[in-house]
Design an enzyme around this catalytic site. Structure first.
Site, PDB file in Angstrom:
ATOM      1  N   CYS A 114      32.988 -17.140 -29.489  1.00 18.63           N
ATOM      2  CA  CYS A 114      34.112 -17.779 -30.174  1.00 18.63           C
ATOM      3  C   CYS A 114      35.382 -16.982 -29.845  1.00 18.63           C
ATOM      4  O   CYS A 114      35.355 -15.756 -29.893  1.00 18.63           O
ATOM      5  CB  CYS A 114      33.854 -17.770 -31.676  1.00 18.63           C
ATOM      6  SG  CYS A 114      35.191 -18.463 -32.656  1.00 18.63           S
ATOM      7  N   HIS A 156      30.367 -26.566 -32.611  1.00 24.77           N
ATOM      8  CA  HIS A 156      31.007 -25.295 -32.958  1.00 24.77           C
ATOM      9  C   HIS A 156      32.444 -25.555 -33.458  1.00 24.77           C
ATOM     10  O   HIS A 156      32.863 -25.034 -34.489  1.00 24.77           O
ATOM     11  CB  HIS A 156      31.010 -24.381 -31.724  1.00 24.77           C
ATOM     12  CG  HIS A 156      31.707 -23.069 -31.912  1.00 24.77           C
ATOM     13  ND1 HIS A 156      31.052 -21.861 -31.921  1.00 24.77           N
ATOM     14  CD2 HIS A 156      33.021 -22.764 -32.104  1.00 24.77           C
ATOM     15  CE1 HIS A 156      31.928 -20.886 -32.122  1.00 24.77           C
ATOM     16  NE2 HIS A 156      33.140 -21.405 -32.221  1.00 24.77           N
ATOM     17  N   GLU A 157      33.179 -26.401 -32.712  1.00 28.00           N
ATOM     18  CA  GLU A 157      34.576 -26.668 -33.093  1.00 28.00           C
ATOM     19  C   GLU A 157      34.648 -27.503 -34.373  1.00 28.00           C
ATOM     20  O   GLU A 157      35.537 -27.294 -35.196  1.00 28.00           O
ATOM     21  CB  GLU A 157      35.327 -27.365 -31.948  1.00 28.00           C
ATOM     22  CG  GLU A 157      35.379 -26.581 -30.632  1.00 28.00           C
ATOM     23  CD  GLU A 157      35.845 -25.132 -30.788  1.00 28.00           C
ATOM     24  OE1 GLU A 157      36.709 -24.868 -31.640  1.00 28.00           O
ATOM     25  OE2 GLU A 157      35.321 -24.257 -30.072  1.00 28.00           O
ATOM     26  N   HIS A 160      34.614 -25.301 -37.217  1.00 28.49           N
ATOM     27  CA  HIS A 160      35.945 -24.731 -37.491  1.00 28.49           C
ATOM     28  C   HIS A 160      36.771 -25.681 -38.364  1.00 28.49           C
ATOM     29  O   HIS A 160      37.455 -25.254 -39.289  1.00 28.49           O
ATOM     30  CB  HIS A 160      36.712 -24.469 -36.193  1.00 28.49           C
ATOM     31  CG  HIS A 160      36.354 -23.181 -35.526  1.00 28.49           C
ATOM     32  ND1 HIS A 160      36.414 -21.966 -36.167  1.00 28.49           N
ATOM     33  CD2 HIS A 160      35.960 -22.911 -34.251  1.00 28.49           C
ATOM     34  CE1 HIS A 160      36.054 -21.011 -35.312  1.00 28.49           C
ATOM     35  NE2 HIS A 160      35.762 -21.551 -34.154  1.00 28.49           N
TER      36      HIS A 160
HETATM   37 ZN   LIG Z   1      35.088 -20.670 -32.475  1.00 25.82          ZN
END
Ligand SMILES: [Zn+2]
Length: 197
Positions: A114, A156-157, A160
């Site tokens: 990340c 993953h995003e 976020h």
């Molecule tokens: Zn990340």
């Protein structure tokens, strides 16, 4: 595909009535303890396309390329909008109001990094494929089946966007081991630099 690094935006200075050229600048990357990384971002509701979102997307793409990332969310740069970019050096795309509408039961465990956690790599279990839905910068609704690295980046995003950091996917022992490994790597890099490789 246009080279985003050479892309320029044009702003009109209404007072002077002169068209000025302005370079797109990369954004600043915030570190892992920034509070914005722990907040869920609300849906983006401004009609698309619009110049502000286009500029933000271009800046996100530039920033991701600058740091050689495969994905970057707006809140990693301190911008509280529900948008991220994913891609490689040669091709990037933006996802506004991203969602997962279906996913595989089969899970795959792979290393993830990340940009908010330099040199930290953690093995995370995620569905091997997803059906992703998002809006592109033109406001078109996209529904795309993703697998492999693209599916992993999207998930993953999306985390976020929901205020979830990738380190929250593993237990304390795995995290401690990953951090020890990272510290060793960083020490080696510093030592090599000191001794001129
Ligand atoms: Zn990340």
């Amino acid at each position: 595909m246009s080279d985003i690094l050479n892309e320029q935006i044009f702003t009109i200075d209404t007072e002077a009535n002169i068209q000025k050229e302005k370079k797109v600048e990369p954004l600043q990357l915030f570190n892992d303890n920034h509070p914005m990384l722990s907040k869920e971002i609300p849906e983006y509701k401004i009609p698309l396309p619009n110049p502000n979102m286009n500029l933000l997307i271009n800046r996100l793409k530039m920033t991701m390329k600058k740091y050689s990332g495969l994905g970057l969310s707006a809140n990693q740069c301190g911008v509280f909008e529900r948008v991220f970019v994913i891609g490689t050096e040669h091709f990037q795309f933006a996802c506004i109001n991203p969602k997962i509408i279906d996913q595989s039961a089969e899970m795959i465990k792979e290393y993830e990094g990340c940009l908010s956690y330099p040199a930290l790599y953690i093995k995370i279990d995620r569905p091997s494929w997803i059906m992703a839905s998002y809006y592109n910068e033109n406001g078109e609704k996209m529904e795309v089946k993703m697998e492999g690295l693209t599916a992993r980046c999207f998930q993953h995003e999306l985390d976020h966007m929901n205020g979830i950091k990738f380190v929250e996917h593993v237990g304390p022992v795995a995290l401690r081991m990953a951090k020890q490994k990272r510290d060793k790597v960083i020490k080696t890099i510093i030592r090599k630099r000191k001794h001129g490789k």
